[in-house]
Design an enzyme around this catalytic site. Structure first.
Site, PDB file in Angstrom:
ATOM      1  N   SER A 148      11.039 -10.498   3.233  1.00 35.63           N
ATOM      2  CA  SER A 148       9.743 -10.988   4.001  1.00 35.63           C
ATOM      3  C   SER A 148       9.662 -12.444   3.409  1.00 35.63           C
ATOM      4  O   SER A 148       9.741 -12.680   2.273  1.00 35.63           O
ATOM      5  CB  SER A 148       8.660 -10.280   4.000  1.00 35.63           C
ATOM      6  N   TYR A 162       2.388  -5.824  -0.962  1.00 35.22           N
ATOM      7  CA  TYR A 162       3.579  -5.974  -0.076  1.00 35.22           C
ATOM      8  C   TYR A 162       4.494  -7.111  -0.744  1.00 35.22           C
ATOM      9  O   TYR A 162       5.683  -7.053  -0.554  1.00 35.22           O
ATOM     10  CB  TYR A 162       3.075  -5.853   1.296  1.00 35.22           C
TER      11      TYR A 162
END
Ligand code: NAP
Length: 251
Positions: A148, A162
């Site tokens: 990501s 995350y």
């Protein structure tokens, strides 16, 4: 030794919806037989398989939770039995959580995140290596990790946990790429920016798909097919290993 007359096989974790489902459909169009892994939503995974079969492709749905090693072992055994070879692993399954600053995070949240987003892909990679590595009698292959843009930006005030899990995926990609380069396996990653999927609703942040575009230089969020495109490109990019491809609208 694999049967070269049979189609190449791509295993995609978390392929019942979102980026994984778009990748499954695109891979099937390009001739792959596709293993569509899902955790809980069997109907969605069956829907992806049905779409692929209706278009004349080959796909199977396989249930497994990538947070569970026994589940991963069973996933690969089913793959061996049903499709008989593995050419590309896409480590796509991943989760976010609701926005929290780190001082408000408990350890169960962080452990769940790391188990699904880091341990799962690493153990899936281990099982893929055993099957694809020339060191173990395989014919080589490709591992593509879905990281990501958060790995680069850090996820401040949203989900630093995350972002850290995706930072680990970038390190895994770099390290495995070098470890496996002589064994016929290329390892790369895509780093999506904000993409139109249900992951945001799962984090109680469904509105992100409507608001995030204004903060992105290209003026919009991305579509799952735009990440699938990058994944399929990496599957064939014979001189790429250890590459982290940002597909993020320019953030
Ligand atoms: P999504 O729409 O929430 O879909 C996630 C898929 O993963 C679902 O099919 C889900 O299966 C499956 N899954 C979740 N946990 C799993 C587990 N423990 N074991 C097996 N499967 C599991 O997500 P997405 O947006 O497509 O995201 C896919 C990947 O892209 C993730 O790694 C995510 O971090 C990354 N990413 C997404 C964005 C974005 O903006 N969407 C941005 C950057 C990176 P069930 O429904 O059956 O539970």
């Amino acid at each position: 030794m694999r049967d070269d007359a049979s189609p190449r096989v791509m295993l995609i974790t978390g392929a019942g919806r979102g980026i994984g489902a778009a990748t499954a459909r695109m891979a099937a169009k390009r001739g792959y037989a596709v293993a569509v892994n899902y955790r809980s939503d069997r109907a969605s995974a069956d829907g992806v398989v049905g779409d692929i079969e209706a278009a004349g492709g080959r796909a199977i749905a396989i249930q497994a939770d990538v947070a569970d090693e026994a589940g991963i072992l069973s996933l690969f055994e089913t793959l061996d039995h049903e499709l008989g070879r593995l050419d590309v692993l896409v480590n796509n399954a991943g989760v976010v959580d609701i926005n929290r600053r780190v001082e408000d995070m408990d350890v169960s949240r962080v452990e769940r995140m790391m188990r699904i987003n880091v341990a799962g892909p690493l153990i899936c990679a281990r099982e893929a290596i055993k099957r694809m590595s020339t060191r173990h009698g395989g014919d080589g292959g490709v591992i593509i990790n879905v990281s990501s843009v958060a790995a680069r930006l850090g996820g401040a005030d949203e989900y630093v946990d995350y972002a850290a899990s995706k930072g680990a995926i970038d390190s895994l990609t770099k390290g495995l790429a070098r470890e496996l380069a002589a064994d016929g396996i290329r390892v790369n990653a895509v780093r999506p920016g904000v993409i139109r999927t249900d992951i945001h609703a799962s984090a109680d942040n469904a509105g992100k798909v409507d608001t995030a575009g204004t903060r992105i230089p290209l003026g919009r969020i991305g579509e799952p097919e735009e990440i699938a495109d990058g994944i399929l490109w990496l599957a064939d990019a014979g001189f790429c290993t250890g590459s982290l491809i940002d597909i993020d609208g320019g953030v």
